[in-house]
Design an enzyme around this catalytic site. Structure first.
Site, mmCIF file in Angstrom:
data_model
loop_
_atom_site.group_PDB
_atom_site.id
_atom_site.type_symbol
_atom_site.label_atom_id
_atom_site.label_comp_id
_atom_site.label_asym_id
_atom_site.label_seq_id
_atom_site.Cartn_x
_atom_site.Cartn_y
_atom_site.Cartn_z
ATOM 1 N N GLY A 289 0.829 -1.207 0.000
ATOM 2 C CA GLY A 289 0.000 0.000 0.000
ATOM 3 C C GLY A 289 0.863 1.257 0.000
ATOM 4 O O GLY A 289 0.571 2.228 -0.709
ATOM 5 N N ASP A 290 1.921 1.240 0.778
ATOM 6 C CA ASP A 290 2.829 2.395 0.837
ATOM 7 C C ASP A 290 3.492 2.619 -0.524
ATOM 8 O O ASP A 290 3.638 3.754 -0.977
ATOM 9 C CB ASP A 290 3.935 2.179 1.881
ATOM 10 N N ALA A 291 3.914 1.527 -1.144
ATOM 11 C CA ALA A 291 4.564 1.625 -2.456
ATOM 12 C C ALA A 291 3.580 2.142 -3.492
ATOM 13 O O ALA A 291 3.932 2.958 -4.346
ATOM 14 C CB ALA A 291 5.100 0.262 -2.880
#
Ligand code: AP5
Ligand code: NA
Length: 335
Positions: A289-291
């Site tokens: 999700g962060d990526a």
């Protein structure tokens, strides 16, 4: 702006989660009863230390794609210790201009990333010990050099995780952004933010131009509002329609693992399919999700459209899924 954390990643059995009162596929803040868990992890398990902290992960990924240093600046608090130095080194190597607030007496925060298996049917439980990250104060933004950075910035990204730390600092950036017609983006980060910090979250939402989250976070957000639906599209529409200070329509971007990315712009819903990775290529989804956000923002800040931003988000997420933690290959092949 977010919590800079060093991830302590290892593989555990379900019984380990039960022992420490943790749930599968959850992200929580630890309390004192978890101190012994961290000791046990470092003593009895083979652990990997990986730079983490949700927004810092996203910025490292964005820098990797932009391939030109210091396009992004990071604010957050660390301790004056080895872990803090390691985080700064790794972020700078990636091209992120880290401007940490350094706490002389409290240790750098860590996050236990406990993994079992590789895909979504297995689990990944996160337990963050914020430590120094929790001591961030608004004064850091008042410093002359940081004021300059804020004035020059055109886009802001803050995680929901930071709502547990310093809401006034978030409001300051978001208000500045609205006043100068810039773009303020926020991530829902974890279900517990909507469950336990809903009042603070609700104060920020009217200033949010772009809202990110995954399907579990969307469901928790809907539940906190008393919306009786778990349909991600419907939640995204309702979130986009919540009151807003500026007239710019709110963009809502919800990921759902291998299922399509749901985007609402104003009152228009679009679903962007995700190319599924074959199971043998999945190492761990930690940081996916962060990526995604890092990839998305790398295009969005260049004025590329939503479709191009989502495509780059998915590309970045897949590269991270093929590696441990939120780490990227040395060369970026994205064009
Ligand atoms: P974590 O929450 O794990 O990071 P994440 O990036 O959000 O990873 P998830 O696996 O939860 O992804 P997601 O569900 O958000 O996204 P989705 O699966 O929809 O946290 C990691 C970091 O958080 C750690 O480094 C830690 O330090 C930090 N952290 C924890 N607590 C913190 C705190 N209190 N403060 C600050 N930091 C904290 O997937 C997104 C996209 O990936 C999809 O749209 C798709 O494009 C792609 N994708 C996913 N699955 C597949 C698949 N099977 N095949 C192809 N593409 C896929
Ligand atoms: Na997430």
């Amino acid at each position: 702006m977010c919590n800079p954390l060093l991830d302590i990643q290892t593989t555990v059995e379900k019984s380990f989660l039960d022992k420490w009162g943790l749930k599968e596929n959850d992200a929580i803040l630890c309390d004192d009863k978890h101190n012994d868990m961290f000791t046990e992890l470092t003593k009895d398990f083979t652990v990997e230390y990986i730079p983490g902290g949700a927004a810092q992960n996203s910025l490292r990924v964005a820098q990797w794609i932009l391939n030109s240093p210091n396009r992004t600046v990071f604010f957050g608090a660390v301790g004056k210790d080895q872990y803090g130095e390691l985080l700064a080194t790794k972020a700078k190597e990636a091209g992120v201009n880290v401007q940490y607030q350094i706490n002389e007496t409290v240790k750098t925060g860590t996050c236990a990333a406990l993994i079992n298996g590789t895909h979504r049917n297995d689990f990944r439980s996160l337990c963050a010990h914020l430590a120094a990250a929790n001591t961030f104060t608004q004064d850091h933004l008042q410093k002359e050099e940081n004021q300059k950075i804020i004035e020059q910035a055109k886009y802001f990204y803050v995680t929901g995780f930071f709502i547990t730390v310093c809401p006034p600092a978030i409001i300051q950036l978001a208000t500045h952004s609205a006043e100068f017609n810039k773009t303020f983006t926020l991530n829902l980060s974890a279900p517990f933010i909507s469950q336990f910090f809903f009042d603070k979250l609700s104060e920020i939402i009217p200033l949010v131009d772009v809202l990110f989250g995954n399907e579990d976070e969307a469901a928790a957000f809907a539940n906190a509002h008393g919306w009786e639906t778990t349909c991600v599209k419907e939640i995204a529409l309702k979130a986009a329609a919540l009151p807003k200070k500026s007239t710019k329509p709110r963009l809502v971007v919800f990921t759902q693992g291998p299922e399509p990315v749901v985007v609402v712009e104003g009152d228009k819903v679009t679903e962007y399919p995700v190319t599924r990775l074959p199971k043998e290529e999945i190492v761990d989804t930690n940081g996916a999700g962060d990526a995604f956000v890092g990839g998305f923002l790398s295009q969005f800040i260049q004025g590329k459209g939503i479709e191009a931003s989502v495509a780059c988000g998915s590309y970045a997420a897949q590269e991270i899924i093929k590696k441990h933690g939120c780490t990227v290959p040395s060369v970026c092949k994205y064009h």
